[in-house]
Design a protein around this motif. Structure first.
Motif, PDB file in Angstrom:
ATOM      1  N   UNK A   1      21.632  18.622   2.664  1.00 26.65           N
ATOM      2  CA  UNK A   1      22.628  19.047   1.679  1.00 26.65           C
ATOM      3  C   UNK A   1      22.986  20.525   1.825  1.00 26.65           C
ATOM      4  N   UNK A   2      22.061  21.321   2.351  1.00 26.79           N
ATOM      5  CA  UNK A   2      22.379  22.736   2.550  1.00 26.79           C
ATOM      6  C   UNK A   2      23.474  22.913   3.598  1.00 26.79           C
ATOM      7  N   UNK A   3      23.496  22.015   4.591  1.00 22.94           N
ATOM      8  CA  UNK A   3      24.562  22.069   5.603  1.00 22.94           C
ATOM      9  C   UNK A   3      25.904  21.768   4.950  1.00 22.94           C
ATOM     10  N   UNK A   4      25.906  20.780   4.039  1.00 26.26           N
ATOM     11  CA  UNK A   4      27.136  20.457   3.312  1.00 26.26           C
ATOM     12  C   UNK A   4      27.599  21.675   2.511  1.00 26.26           C
ATOM     13  N   UNK A   5      26.652  22.334   1.850  1.00 31.45           N
ATOM     14  CA  UNK A   5      26.988  23.528   1.084  1.00 31.45           C
ATOM     15  C   UNK A   5      27.564  24.629   1.949  1.00 31.45           C
ATOM     16  N   UNK A   6      26.990  24.820   3.136  1.00 32.62           N
ATOM     17  CA  UNK A   6      27.493  25.850   4.054  1.00 32.62           C
ATOM     18  C   UNK A   6      28.912  25.522   4.527  1.00 32.62           C
ATOM     19  N   UNK A   7      29.159  24.248   4.818  1.00 29.04           N
ATOM     20  CA  UNK A   7      30.489  23.844   5.258  1.00 29.04           C
ATOM     21  C   UNK A   7      31.519  24.037   4.145  1.00 29.04           C
ATOM     22  N   UNK A   8      31.128  23.704   2.917  1.00 32.18           N
ATOM     23  CA  UNK A   8      32.040  23.869   1.782  1.00 32.18           C
ATOM     24  C   UNK A   8      32.376  25.340   1.578  1.00 32.18           C
ATOM     25  N   UNK A   9      31.357  26.192   1.611  1.00 31.24           N
ATOM     26  CA  UNK A   9      31.606  27.625   1.425  1.00 31.24           C
ATOM     27  C   UNK A   9      32.469  28.180   2.556  1.00 31.24           C
ATOM     28  N   UNK A  10      32.224  27.715   3.782  1.00 34.04           N
ATOM     29  CA  UNK A  10      33.039  28.172   4.909  1.00 34.04           C
ATOM     30  C   UNK A  10      34.488  27.742   4.735  1.00 34.04           C
ATOM     31  N   UNK A  11      34.704  26.485   4.308  1.00 31.11           N
ATOM     32  CA  UNK A  11      36.072  25.989   4.113  1.00 31.11           C
ATOM     33  C   UNK A  11      36.809  26.801   3.051  1.00 31.11           C
ATOM     34  N   UNK A  12      36.105  27.151   1.982  1.00 25.67           N
ATOM     35  CA  UNK A  12      36.735  27.929   0.918  1.00 25.67           C
ATOM     36  C   UNK A  12      37.064  29.343   1.388  1.00 25.67           C
ATOM     37  N   UNK A  13      36.157  29.944   2.151  1.00 25.16           N
ATOM     38  CA  UNK A  13      36.406  31.291   2.661  1.00 25.16           C
ATOM     39  C   UNK A  13      37.582  31.301   3.623  1.00 25.16           C
TER      40      UNK A  13
ATOM     41  N   UNK B   1      51.668  18.527 -20.953  1.00 29.63           N
ATOM     42  CA  UNK B   1      50.224  18.394 -20.793  1.00 29.63           C
ATOM     43  C   UNK B   1      49.890  17.111 -20.044  1.00 29.63           C
ATOM     44  N   UNK B   2      50.609  16.025 -20.362  1.00 33.10           N
ATOM     45  CA  UNK B   2      50.413  14.768 -19.639  1.00 33.10           C
ATOM     46  C   UNK B   2      50.640  14.969 -18.150  1.00 33.10           C
ATOM     47  N   UNK B   3      51.673  15.726 -17.816  1.00 34.35           N
ATOM     48  CA  UNK B   3      52.016  15.969 -16.418  1.00 34.35           C
ATOM     49  C   UNK B   3      50.935  16.769 -15.715  1.00 34.35           C
ATOM     50  N   UNK B   4      50.488  17.861 -16.323  1.00 29.73           N
ATOM     51  CA  UNK B   4      49.539  18.755 -15.654  1.00 29.73           C
ATOM     52  C   UNK B   4      48.172  18.101 -15.502  1.00 29.73           C
ATOM     53  N   UNK B   5      47.728  17.283 -16.497  1.00 28.48           N
ATOM     54  CA  UNK B   5      46.398  16.684 -16.389  1.00 28.48           C
ATOM     55  C   UNK B   5      46.366  15.528 -15.391  1.00 28.48           C
ATOM     56  N   UNK B   6      47.518  15.047 -14.961  1.00 31.26           N
ATOM     57  CA  UNK B   6      47.563  14.069 -13.884  1.00 31.26           C
ATOM     58  C   UNK B   6      47.833  14.710 -12.541  1.00 31.26           C
ATOM     59  N   UNK B   7      48.605  15.789 -12.564  1.00 35.55           N
ATOM     60  CA  UNK B   7      48.989  16.444 -11.314  1.00 35.55           C
ATOM     61  C   UNK B   7      47.822  17.169 -10.655  1.00 35.55           C
ATOM     62  N   UNK B   8      46.950  17.783 -11.457  1.00 37.47           N
ATOM     63  CA  UNK B   8      45.832  18.537 -10.882  1.00 37.47           C
ATOM     64  C   UNK B   8      44.876  17.646 -10.087  1.00 37.47           C
ATOM     65  N   UNK B   9      44.385  16.518 -10.634  1.00 43.85           N
ATOM     66  CA  UNK B   9      43.539  15.651  -9.804  1.00 43.85           C
ATOM     67  C   UNK B   9      44.290  15.030  -8.639  1.00 43.85           C
ATOM     68  N   UNK B  10      45.600  14.802  -8.797  1.00 46.51           N
ATOM     69  CA  UNK B  10      46.366  14.280  -7.664  1.00 46.51           C
ATOM     70  C   UNK B  10      46.381  15.271  -6.512  1.00 46.51           C
ATOM     71  N   UNK B  11      46.596  16.551  -6.798  1.00 50.56           N
ATOM     72  CA  UNK B  11      46.614  17.560  -5.746  1.00 50.56           C
ATOM     73  C   UNK B  11      45.293  17.581  -4.990  1.00 50.56           C
ATOM     74  N   UNK B  12      44.184  17.376  -5.703  1.00 50.12           N
ATOM     75  CA  UNK B  12      42.875  17.323  -5.058  1.00 50.12           C
ATOM     76  C   UNK B  12      42.785  16.115  -4.128  1.00 50.12           C
TER      77      UNK B  12
ATOM     78  N   UNK C   1      37.486  19.897  -1.649  1.00 49.61           N
ATOM     79  CA  UNK C   1      38.657  19.651  -2.485  1.00 49.61           C
ATOM     80  C   UNK C   1      38.258  19.411  -3.940  1.00 49.61           C
ATOM     81  N   UNK C   2      37.088  18.838  -4.141  1.00 50.83           N
ATOM     82  CA  UNK C   2      36.594  18.641  -5.499  1.00 50.83           C
ATOM     83  C   UNK C   2      36.310  19.994  -6.167  1.00 50.83           C
ATOM     84  N   UNK C   3      35.711  20.904  -5.425  1.00 48.68           N
ATOM     85  CA  UNK C   3      35.444  22.248  -5.951  1.00 48.68           C
ATOM     86  C   UNK C   3      36.757  22.970  -6.246  1.00 48.68           C
ATOM     87  N   UNK C   4      37.737  22.815  -5.355  1.00 45.74           N
ATOM     88  CA  UNK C   4      39.040  23.439  -5.592  1.00 45.74           C
ATOM     89  C   UNK C   4      39.693  22.869  -6.846  1.00 45.74           C
TER      90      UNK C   4
END
Length: 275
Positions: free
Chosen positions: A12-24, A74-85, A122-125
């Protein structure tokens, strides 16, 4: 599967490193940096509100009516945000293995961690965009309810993560052997956006007299319809998914994960040879 899941957990630490690298990598050499996570959904929300809320009058199907707390915006934004992910994960899914080919061929780790890292990034984003959602809730006077926060929100996040991971496992392995998948995904991304009740309420389809009964059932069996209805149900109690949509979301996520994982394992050796 249990042994592979244990191996992924041990790495799982490798997954964490990859996630942090992707975000950076995403935010490096960017003047606004994290602000882009909020500016993009804000801009898209404004455009879709103008097109669907003002010009096409889609707000008439908003759960609770146009006068519901938060309204169509509000209906639009609460559906659009998870869609973008989901859309971002779907767009990167075909290259989840190809872009890490050197690491895959040199590191002795479960290959599942590379698609998992894409989905987790993408989940973190998506979590980063929650300040935008809460801002809209506050400004628009939106409200929530206990079941929405304790049931619908965790269920929506879990089901969406499982479904997205299954799709990513499937597409990442098949695309190594069949590069046409990337082009198919671009088309699929656009089709799913308008087929998944993101910018319009599902009730506009379900209450339509022009749509036959069988079409309404098939429409609700799209896992994304139930997933986004669960996201919206956090703020709109009367907009909870039907039993068909809920079953389609949960069952579809489980089936998609099984298909994706089994395909990933079946093609694993062929993929390694190709990489």
């Amino acid at each position: 599967m249990a042994s592979r899941a244990l191996a992924v957990w041990q790495n799982r630490q490798v997954v964490g490193l990859l996630v942090r690298r992707n975000l950076k990598v995403k935010y490096q050499q960017s003047v606004l940096g994290y602000a882009w996570s909020m500016l993009e959904p804000l801009a898209m929300s404004g455009v879709y509100f103008l097109v669907f809320g003002v010009l096409l009058n889609a707000d008439r199907g908003t759960p609770g009516g146009p006068d519901a707390p938060g309204g169509y915006m509000l209906f639009l934004i609460c559906g659009l945000l998870p869609w973008l992910s989901f859309s971002a994960s779907l767009g990167e899914a075909p290259r989840a293995l190809i872009s890490h080919s050197k690491l895959i061929t040199t590191m002795k780790v479960p290959r599942e961690i590379f698609p998992l890292a894409v989905v987790t990034t993408k989940f973190v984003e998506y979590l980063f965009t929650w300040p935008v959602l809460l801002l809209f809730v506050f400004v628009l006077g939106g409200r929530t309810w206990g079941i929405g926060l304790l049931v619908w929100l965790p269920l929506a996040l879990t089901v969406q993560f499982l479904f997205t991971l299954g799709v990513t496992l499937l597409l990442s392995s098949v695309n190594v052997l069949l590069r046409d998948i990337e082009r198919i995904v671009r088309i699929l991304n656009r089709v799913l956006f308008y087929a998944s009740a993101v910018v319009y309420p599902a009730s506009l389809v379900l209450d339509s007299g022009a749509a036959p009964g069988w079409f309404k059932v098939v429409y609700q069996l799209n896992p994304l319809v139930g997933i986004f209805q669960m996201h919206q149900s956090v703020w709109f109690p009367v907009g909870t998914p039907s039993s068909i949509a809920l079953g389609g979301a949960i069952g579809g996520a489980v089936i998609m994960f099984i298909i994706g994982y089994s395909t990933f394992r079946r093609l694993e050796m062929s993929v390694l040879k190709e990489l």
